[in-house]
Design a protein around this motif. Structure first.
Motif, short mmCIF file in Angstrom:
data_model
loop_
_atom_site.label_atom_id
_atom_site.label_comp_id
_atom_site.label_asym_id
_atom_site.label_seq_id
_atom_site.Cartn_x
_atom_site.Cartn_y
_atom_site.Cartn_z
N ASP A 140 0.81 -1.22 0.00
CA ASP A 140 0.00 0.00 0.00
C ASP A 140 0.84 1.27 0.00
O ASP A 140 0.31 2.36 -0.08
CB ASP A 140 -1.00 0.01 1.17
CG ASP A 140 -0.29 -0.02 2.51
OD1 ASP A 140 0.93 -0.28 2.52
OD2 ASP A 140 -0.95 0.21 3.54
N SER A 141 2.15 1.12 0.10
CA SER A 141 2.98 2.31 0.04
C SER A 141 4.10 2.12 -0.97
O SER A 141 5.14 1.54 -0.66
CB SER A 141 3.57 2.62 1.41
OG SER A 141 4.44 3.71 1.28
N LEU A 144 7.51 3.92 -0.08
CA LEU A 144 8.35 3.28 0.95
C LEU A 144 8.97 1.97 0.46
O LEU A 144 9.83 1.41 1.13
CB LEU A 144 7.57 3.07 2.24
CG LEU A 144 7.09 4.32 2.96
CD1 LEU A 144 6.53 3.98 4.33
CD2 LEU A 144 8.19 5.37 3.10
N LEU A 221 8.24 11.27 1.76
CA LEU A 221 8.11 11.85 3.10
C LEU A 221 9.42 12.50 3.55
O LEU A 221 10.50 12.07 3.16
CB LEU A 221 7.73 10.74 4.08
CG LEU A 221 6.31 10.18 3.90
CD1 LEU A 221 6.16 8.85 4.60
CD2 LEU A 221 5.27 11.16 4.43
N SER B 6 1.62 8.12 10.20
CA SER B 6 0.38 7.35 10.15
C SER B 6 0.33 6.58 8.83
O SER B 6 0.93 6.99 7.83
CB SER B 6 -0.82 8.30 10.22
OG SER B 6 -0.89 9.05 9.03
N SER B 7 -0.42 5.48 8.84
CA SER B 7 -0.48 4.67 7.61
C SER B 7 -1.14 5.46 6.48
O SER B 7 -0.86 5.25 5.31
CB SER B 7 -1.23 3.37 7.86
OG SER B 7 -2.51 3.66 8.34
N LYS B 9 -0.64 8.54 5.86
CA LYS B 9 0.37 9.42 5.28
C LYS B 9 1.36 8.65 4.40
O LYS B 9 1.92 9.19 3.44
CB LYS B 9 1.11 10.13 6.41
CG LYS B 9 1.92 11.29 5.93
CD LYS B 9 1.94 12.41 6.92
CE LYS B 9 2.59 13.62 6.28
NZ LYS B 9 2.38 14.83 6.99
N THR B 10 1.60 7.41 4.74
CA THR B 10 2.61 6.66 3.97
C THR B 10 2.00 6.00 2.73
O THR B 10 2.73 5.44 1.92
CB THR B 10 3.25 5.55 4.83
OG1 THR B 10 2.23 4.69 5.30
CG2 THR B 10 4.00 6.13 6.01
N LYS B 11 0.70 6.07 2.61
CA LYS B 11 0.04 5.42 1.47
C LYS B 11 0.44 6.08 0.15
O LYS B 11 0.39 7.30 0.03
CB LYS B 11 -1.48 5.57 1.67
CG LYS B 11 -2.28 4.43 1.13
CD LYS B 11 -3.66 4.53 1.74
CE LYS B 11 -4.71 4.31 0.69
NZ LYS B 11 -6.04 4.56 1.19
#
Lengths: 339, 409
Positions: A140-141, A144, A221, B6-7, B9-11
């Motif tokens: 889902d990321s 990352l 981020l 938070s999850s 934000k990382t999505k």
């Protein structure tokens, strides 16, 4: 007809395996492709190429059967030739044919050619090795899942651990490269890189080339807050790594998805605990620590990694930080618990 | 365990690749195809990219998209009226590049999986050609293009046709229209009026665009100020009242209906015409008092779906809203009553080209059932305020464009 050393040929093919795909979403992405005197693999995210060791016409050959056959043959030297429908491989008293396609359809034309080659910093591969363990595997990321390469450092984070290694790179803009792809260049001794439109190319002295797809890092981020080193010194004993792995036993059986172990840290002592419906485990170890008593949770594999590789850490309310001699930083999240 | 962020934000989504998944699709391996993986045709003198659905048998034989009767009709009967030559002035391609055959060897509609496999090719084409305008014609081309510029579900052509969108993604104008075949069939049935008008209008709009929409892609986020300090919030609200310009306002709540037990307002944002946009938490009673003052003031108020804000302010803040001035949702119903074409997300995309901006909060703001609570509490306040601020800022800007549209009409 080429007579070649089987093992050397196999090794050459294996250096290109990062570009293979198990599911053929892209045509011939599960094949070794011989074209224009070069040997290619390409799976959309990474393209690997080197000079073809065979003098055969353009064709695509299934990678899995070719590698399998080469691994099973006992002969030191073999002959390889292209027949009508098969790539023929002959050893003493034995021969095999791997089905091949004469039309090359692998879309390698979509990879932008390298521009100016730039020498890689001698620390690049070390830096990559340092950060790549922190990339996320969660789907889902996407960001990352990547390594973030900037002009000044490279970094990665899976939201529970973060690492940054200072390193100068000649880039116009920061880029993201998929961690599981760039990881494959670490053992290959790459010496130069080049940025093309949508791709970063690497090559080594043996003429092996890897092109990795790059993605814009505009929305990556900002981890700069994590690079502020703070906290009280905590020196982890080397044997703590095994203790953390033992304690993980009952944490693995927990239903939540983080599988943390509990840690009670007090003056010169660290106690690791885990508990599930099947039982509990507790182990006490020495640790050099002079601060107040802290109870926290941590992922056991991260504690083991820190204990094994770094030992000297800084502990604060929400993280364990390590700063290496060359100013690289590794941060692991902890969750402080009340008594 | 809570991570660094938070999850929500990382999505982040996997970017669409630029290599078509022909290995998965296999359409090009159908027997008897003359021109699989059809190439982009045309010289593109006017830098317009026309995207059709998929080639049929005639186009497959000729190896050129839009060479079938409907394409010829489009070129000869529609484009020529505007002085445009399809293959000289435009580039022409299709959402799916191979002729999709039915078991009887005739044309069948391409499946969504086939469209998905070919989408990377469309992306690569757009990146390579850098058109000033893209005209997607027909439902399949809508299905192929919309996920590249907005979100995965495109919807039907009627939702999209008529808009000329200044897309941030490619810095290009994107327009949609019916497939020329629909207009041709209507003409043959002597019902040509409406569909041909659609085609002419959409071509006319596209031709008006001589250059890219932006010299620099706008960054709306930087215009949203997040305010946490109670006295700062009260001062800004007071100033908004004093200046008195029309102001868009928006609230974020923990459920859909204010009558639900535990219902509450978590944040609010105000966006003043030609003035600042600021978002703030509404937990403090002092802030709520200042907000009530704003709602009772004669300042003209803009919202998206005003009945929602009105109902919540009456129920939770115990005040009716004075001087409602504009509702972007209501105006959208008047302008284009199509289903799914009235939300502020859709409107800010079609008017301003703003891509989806609620990814980080969307899941957590979705309530469980009509009367259930959402998980707004789990959204970091900064993320919530950014989202809230963007909502009111975009409501403000969309309302201005809608008003201009009304005046013109």
């Amino acid at each position: 007809m080429d007579k070649i050393d089987r093992l050397k040929f196999l090794q050459k093919l294996e250096t290109l395996s990062a570009g293979l795909s198990s599911r053929e979403l892209i045509e011939q992405s599960s094949c070794f492709v011989f074209t224009d005197g070069m040997l290619w693999t390409f799976n959309d995210a990474i393209a690997c190429s080197r000079k073809s060791p065979l003098d055969i016409p353009d064709c695509a050959v299934g990678a899995k059967p070719l590698l399998e056959l080469l691994r099973r043959l006992p002969d030191e030297s073999i002959t390889i030739s292209a027949a009508d429908k098969h790539l023929m491989i002959k050893g003493k008293n034995k021969r095999g044919g791997i089905r091949m396609e004469k039309e090359v359809m692998l879309p390698i034309g979509s990879i932008d050619s390298p521009n100016k080659w730039i020498k890689l910093s001698e620390h690049f591969l070390e830096a990559l090795e340092f950060v790549v363990g922190c990339v996320s595997t969660k789907e889902d990321s996407f960001d990352l899942q990547c390594v973030h390469i900037t002009k000044k450092f490279i970094e990665a984070c899976d939201n529970f651990q973060f690492s940054r290694y200072p390193l100068k790179m000649k880039l116009e803009n920061s880029i993201l490269v998929l961690g599981k792809m760039i990881k494959s260049i670490i053992p290959l001794g790459m010496t130069e890189y080049s940025i093309a439109k949508g791709w970063i190319h690497f090559r080594n002295e043996a003429g092996l080339g890897y092109a990795l797809r790059i993605y814009p890092a505009d929305d990556y981020l900002d981890f700069s807050k994590l690079t502020i080193t703070e906290g009280k010194p905590l020196s982890l004993g080397k044997t703590l790594a095994e203790a953390a792995e033992r304690t993980a036993m009952f944490a693995e059986q927990l239903l939540d998805d983080t599988h943390n172990i509990h840690v009670e840290l007090s003056k010169n002592q660290i106690v690791l605990k885990s508990e599930s419906i099947d039982g509990f485990f507790q182990e006490r170890k020495k640790a050099e620590y002079k601060g107040d008593k802290i109870n926290f949770q941590i992922m056991p594999e991260q504690l083991a990694l820190l204990a094994r590789n770094y030992r000297q850490t800084l502990i604060s309310d929400n993280r364990l930080t390590v700063q290496t001699d060359n100013n690289a930083i590794f941060v692991s999240v902890i969750e402080k618990k009340d008594d | 365990m809570q991570g660094f962020f938070s999850s929500a934000k990382t999505k982040s989504d996997i970017p669409v690749g630029t290599t078509a998944f022909c290995g998965r699709c296999q359409l090009h391996k159908q027997k008897g195809l003359k021109h699989p993986k059809m190439k982009v045709a045309g010289k593109g003198r006017r830098r317009i990219l026309i995207v059709g659905d998929a080639p049929d048998s005639v186009e497959d034989i000729k190896g050129v998209p839009f060479k079938e009767p409907a394409g010829k009709y489009f070129d000869d009967e529609i484009l020529s009226d505007h002085g445009i030559d399809l293959y000289k002035d435009c580039w022409v391609t299709t959402a799916v590049r191979c002729f999709p055959k039915s078991s009887k060897g005739k044309y069948r509609e391409p499946t969504s999986a086939e469209i998905e496999c070919c989408r990377p090719h469309l992306l690569q084409t757009i990146r390579k050609l850098k058109p000033i305008a893209i005209l997607a014609m027909g439902i399949k081309s809508v299905g192929s293009l919309v996920p590249l510029i907005w979100k995965s579900s495109g919807g039907n052509v009627s939702r999209w046709r008529g808009w000329c969108i200044p897309s941030h993604t490619f810095n290009t104008w994107v327009s949609f229209s019916i497939h020329p075949l629909a207009a041709k069939i209507a003409r043959e049935k002597k019902q040509q009026g409406l569909y041909e008008i659609f085609l002419h209008n959409e071509i006319k709009e596209v031709l008006k665009k001589q250059d890219r929409p932006y010299t620099k892609i706008p960054n709306y986020r930087k215009d949203v100020k997040l305010v946490y300090d109670t006295s700062d919030i009260c001062q800004l609200i007071q100033k908004t009242i004093k200046v008195g310009r029309p102001t868009a306002w928006d609230i974020e709540t923990n459920c859909l209906k204010p009558e639900t037990p535990g219902a509450d307002i978590y944040s609010c944002s105000l966006s003043q015409l030609k003035g600042p946009t600021f978002a703030f938490p509404t937990t403090s009673p002092v802030v709520r008092k200042a907000l009530v003052k704003f709602l009772r003031s004669p300042v003209k108020k803009i919202a998206s779906n005003l009945k929602f804000e009105d109902r919540w302010s009456r129920s939770i803040l115990q005040t009716p809203v004075r001087a409602w001035w504009w509702d972007t949702m209501l105006a959208a119903h008047v302008i284009n009553g199509n289903r799914g074409a009235c939300s502020i997300k859709f409107l800010s995309f079609v008017y301003l080209g703003v891509p989806i901006y609620n990814k980080s909060v969307d899941d957590l703001l979705r309530a469980t059932g009509e009367n259930g609570l959402n998980r707004i509490m789990d959204i970091p306040m900064e993320d919530l305020l950014v989202y809230n601020g963007l909502d009111s800022l975009l409501e403000r800007d969309v309302s201005m464009l809608q008003r201009a549209q009304f005046r013109k009409a």
